[in-house]
Design a protein around this motif. Structure first.
Motif, PDB file in Angstrom:
ATOM      1  N   THR A   1      -0.418   1.986   0.198  1.00 41.63           N
ATOM      2  CA  THR A   1       0.430   1.146   0.619  1.00 41.63           C
ATOM      3  C   THR A   1      -0.470  -0.124   1.490  1.00 41.63           C
ATOM      4  O   THR A   1      -1.328   0.377   2.318  1.00 41.63           O
ATOM      5  CB  THR A   1       1.530   1.629   1.950  1.00 41.63           C
ATOM      6  OG1 THR A   1       2.113   2.836   1.188  1.00 41.63           O
ATOM      7  CG2 THR A   1       2.367   0.536   2.516  1.00 41.63           C
ATOM      8  N   LEU A   2       0.036  -1.105   1.279  1.00 40.86           N
ATOM      9  CA  LEU A   2      -1.028  -2.279   1.863  1.00 40.86           C
ATOM     10  C   LEU A   2      -0.072  -2.746   3.020  1.00 40.86           C
ATOM     11  O   LEU A   2       1.181  -3.070   2.958  1.00 40.86           O
ATOM     12  CB  LEU A   2      -0.987  -3.535   0.757  1.00 40.86           C
ATOM     13  CG  LEU A   2      -1.687  -2.988  -0.419  1.00 40.86           C
ATOM     14  CD1 LEU A   2      -1.626  -4.204  -1.634  1.00 40.86           C
ATOM     15  CD2 LEU A   2      -3.008  -2.812  -0.285  1.00 40.86           C
ATOM     16  N   HIS A   3      -0.786  -2.706   3.973  1.00 41.69           N
ATOM     17  CA  HIS A   3      -0.351  -3.078   5.633  1.00 41.69           C
ATOM     18  C   HIS A   3      -0.456  -4.530   5.956  1.00 41.69           C
ATOM     19  O   HIS A   3       0.240  -5.059   7.106  1.00 41.69           O
ATOM     20  CB  HIS A   3      -0.603  -1.872   6.442  1.00 41.69           C
ATOM     21  CG  HIS A   3      -0.279  -0.749   6.284  1.00 41.69           C
ATOM     22  ND1 HIS A   3       1.212  -0.245   6.339  1.00 41.69           N
ATOM     23  CD2 HIS A   3      -1.086   0.328   5.877  1.00 41.69           C
ATOM     24  CE1 HIS A   3       1.158   0.973   5.865  1.00 41.69           C
ATOM     25  NE2 HIS A   3       0.115   1.471   5.550  1.00 41.69           N
ATOM     26  N   THR A   4      -1.413  -4.973   5.414  1.00 37.66           N
ATOM     27  CA  THR A   4      -1.756  -6.572   5.948  1.00 37.66           C
ATOM     28  C   THR A   4      -1.911  -7.411   4.886  1.00 37.66           C
ATOM     29  O   THR A   4      -2.281  -7.043   3.829  1.00 37.66           O
ATOM     30  CB  THR A   4      -3.074  -6.298   6.889  1.00 37.66           C
ATOM     31  OG1 THR A   4      -4.224  -6.005   5.900  1.00 37.66           O
ATOM     32  CG2 THR A   4      -3.034  -5.232   7.925  1.00 37.66           C
ATOM     33  N   ILE A   5      -1.990  -8.867   5.169  1.00 38.16           N
ATOM     34  CA  ILE A   5      -2.243  -9.868   4.377  1.00 38.16           C
ATOM     35  C   ILE A   5      -3.507  -9.608   3.618  1.00 38.16           C
ATOM     36  O   ILE A   5      -3.573  -9.746   2.469  1.00 38.16           O
ATOM     37  CB  ILE A   5      -1.776 -11.120   4.852  1.00 38.16           C
ATOM     38  CG1 ILE A   5      -0.521 -11.202   5.424  1.00 38.16           C
ATOM     39  CG2 ILE A   5      -2.474 -12.248   3.737  1.00 38.16           C
ATOM     40  CD1 ILE A   5      -0.297 -12.508   6.239  1.00 38.16           C
ATOM     41  N   LYS A   6      -4.638  -9.283   4.173  1.00 37.10           N
ATOM     42  CA  LYS A   6      -5.878  -9.039   4.151  1.00 37.10           C
ATOM     43  C   LYS A   6      -6.026  -8.115   3.049  1.00 37.10           C
ATOM     44  O   LYS A   6      -6.743  -8.326   2.003  1.00 37.10           O
ATOM     45  CB  LYS A   6      -6.908  -8.859   5.246  1.00 37.10           C
ATOM     46  CG  LYS A   6      -8.200  -8.502   4.848  1.00 37.10           C
ATOM     47  CD  LYS A   6      -9.170  -8.182   5.908  1.00 37.10           C
ATOM     48  CE  LYS A   6     -10.507  -7.661   5.701  1.00 37.10           C
ATOM     49  NZ  LYS A   6     -11.358  -7.422   6.745  1.00 37.10           N
ATOM     50  N   GLU A   7      -5.531  -6.863   3.004  1.00 38.09           N
ATOM     51  CA  GLU A   7      -5.537  -5.624   2.206  1.00 38.09           C
ATOM     52  C   GLU A   7      -4.639  -6.359   0.993  1.00 38.09           C
ATOM     53  O   GLU A   7      -5.383  -5.992  -0.183  1.00 38.09           O
ATOM     54  CB  GLU A   7      -4.519  -4.729   2.779  1.00 38.09           C
ATOM     55  CG  GLU A   7      -5.507  -3.889   3.971  1.00 38.09           C
ATOM     56  CD  GLU A   7      -4.612  -2.916   4.543  1.00 38.09           C
ATOM     57  OE1 GLU A   7      -5.282  -1.659   4.683  1.00 38.09           O
ATOM     58  OE2 GLU A   7      -3.400  -2.972   4.989  1.00 38.09           O
ATOM     59  N   ALA A   8      -3.585  -6.924   0.887  1.00 41.16           N
ATOM     60  CA  ALA A   8      -2.934  -7.601  -0.316  1.00 41.16           C
ATOM     61  C   ALA A   8      -3.874  -8.317  -1.034  1.00 41.16           C
ATOM     62  O   ALA A   8      -3.830  -8.430  -2.391  1.00 41.16           O
ATOM     63  CB  ALA A   8      -1.695  -8.178   0.169  1.00 41.16           C
ATOM     64  N   VAL A   9      -4.476  -9.371  -0.174  1.00 38.66           N
ATOM     65  CA  VAL A   9      -5.444 -10.277  -1.028  1.00 38.66           C
ATOM     66  C   VAL A   9      -6.583  -9.523  -1.712  1.00 38.66           C
ATOM     67  O   VAL A   9      -6.967 -10.031  -2.869  1.00 38.66           O
ATOM     68  CB  VAL A   9      -6.009 -11.423  -0.160  1.00 38.66           C
ATOM     69  CG1 VAL A   9      -6.848 -12.273  -0.856  1.00 38.66           C
ATOM     70  CG2 VAL A   9      -4.595 -12.440   0.365  1.00 38.66           C
ATOM     71  N   LEU A  10      -7.192  -8.578  -0.942  1.00 37.56           N
ATOM     72  CA  LEU A  10      -8.658  -8.081  -1.330  1.00 37.56           C
ATOM     73  C   LEU A  10      -8.259  -7.080  -2.692  1.00 37.56           C
ATOM     74  O   LEU A  10      -8.912  -6.802  -3.308  1.00 37.56           O
ATOM     75  CB  LEU A  10      -9.183  -7.176  -0.335  1.00 37.56           C
ATOM     76  CG  LEU A  10      -9.753  -8.214   0.754  1.00 37.56           C
ATOM     77  CD1 LEU A  10     -10.275  -7.181   1.792  1.00 37.56           C
ATOM     78  CD2 LEU A  10     -10.774  -9.101   0.183  1.00 37.56           C
ATOM     79  N   ALA A  11      -7.070  -6.550  -2.586  1.00 39.88           N
ATOM     80  CA  ALA A  11      -6.407  -5.658  -3.830  1.00 39.88           C
ATOM     81  C   ALA A  11      -6.302  -6.511  -5.125  1.00 39.88           C
ATOM     82  O   ALA A  11      -6.030  -5.891  -6.071  1.00 39.88           O
ATOM     83  CB  ALA A  11      -4.949  -5.074  -3.260  1.00 39.88           C
ATOM     84  N   ARG A  12      -6.647  -7.828  -4.926  1.00 40.11           N
ATOM     85  CA  ARG A  12      -6.536  -8.824  -6.057  1.00 40.11           C
ATOM     86  C   ARG A  12      -7.646  -9.415  -6.366  1.00 40.11           C
ATOM     87  O   ARG A  12      -7.875 -10.712  -5.820  1.00 40.11           O
ATOM     88  CB  ARG A  12      -5.111  -9.691  -6.126  1.00 40.11           C
ATOM     89  CG  ARG A  12      -3.854  -8.946  -5.909  1.00 40.11           C
ATOM     90  CD  ARG A  12      -2.784  -9.879  -5.355  1.00 40.11           C
ATOM     91  NE  ARG A  12      -1.519  -9.377  -5.532  1.00 40.11           N
ATOM     92  CZ  ARG A  12      -0.885  -8.081  -4.684  1.00 40.11           C
ATOM     93  NH1 ARG A  12      -1.675  -7.712  -3.773  1.00 40.11           N
ATOM     94  NH2 ARG A  12       0.294  -7.566  -4.935  1.00 40.11           N
TER      95      ARG A  12
END
Length: 242
Positions: A1-12
């Motif tokens: 689960t992605l909890h922050t915007i940073k994690e969501a961006v780095l996952a792409r």
């Protein structure tokens, strides 16, 4: 689960090859403490990511947020929630907010009362947003303002200089409003293009304004709209859960 915007961006990994902004749901701010948002803002600022906060998913009259004061208790709860989001936006470094109108009350509240209440509430939201250096974008939608003329009339009544337009390309295409038919005064206040395609059921009835652009709207048609207000940002208007 992605909890922050940073994690969501780095996952792409190819994110920055295509995008410079993110669109987040209002609950992302409402459910977090301002201190947590400030901690997150440092990385976002260093990457120069522009953040758009969208209230649209909650503006439904019931059960979430309402813009009309037909029932004082839920109206005040809604106003407090929106104030909370606006006050937290500077902590995250966000200066752009999208809102939409919703259906009017069905009972004991006239259309004239609803219209006056919409005007007053959006005027108050824009005033608070201005104090925080926030631009408010008015979403074109089937729920309230579904064509450029309605949007311009509403904006004139509200009279807020930080209220701009976010026309839906899906809705413009569905209504067959040609790019050349968009008036200069509408384009001057267009600050955001919501990019998606309309979806239809087997009977040809419109059921979605958030379908993928690919294979649904010709690239040349998209370009002809966007070039009418080339300085306006383009946001992919998909259905998102976070």
């Amino acid at each position: 689960t992605l909890h922050t915007i940073k994690e969501a961006v780095l996952a792409r990994p190819t994110f920055f090859d295509h995008f410079d902004s993110v669109l987040i749901d209002w609950r992302y701010l409402h459910e977090k403490e301002a201190a947590a948002l400030r901690r997150e803002s440092g990385w976002l600022a260093r990457q120069r990511i522009r953040i758009y906060v969208d209230l649209s998913s909650g503006l439904n009259l019931f059960p979430d947020l309402r813009l009309v004061n037909n029932d004082d208790a839920p109206y005040q709860e809604s106003r407090n929630a929106v104030r909370d989001v606006v006050d937290k936006m500077p902590a995250l470094g966000a200066k752009d907010m999208i809102l939409t109108l919703h259906r009017g009350p069905e009972n004991n509240f006239t259309g004239e009362q609803a219209s006056a209440s919409f005007d007053a509430t959006v005027r108050e939201i824009c005033a608070q947003a201005a104090q925080n250096g926030i631009t408010v974008y008015l979403r074109m939608s089937m729920k309230g303002l579904s064509n450029p003329n309605e949007m311009m009339a509403f904006s004139q009544r509200v009279g807020a200089s930080n209220l701009l337009f976010a026309p839906s390309l899906a809705l413009l295409v569905h209504r067959r409003i040609a790019p050349d038919a968009l008036k200069p005064e509408f384009l001057e206040k267009t600050g955001l293009w919501l990019a998606s395609a309309p979806g239809y059921d087997n009977n040809g009835a419109l059921w979605s304004l958030s379908q993928p652009l690919c294979h649904r709207i010709d690239t040349g048609v998209l370009r002809s709209y966007i070039q009418r207000a080339p300085k306006a940002a383009v946001v992919l208007d998909s259905v998102y859960a976070s």
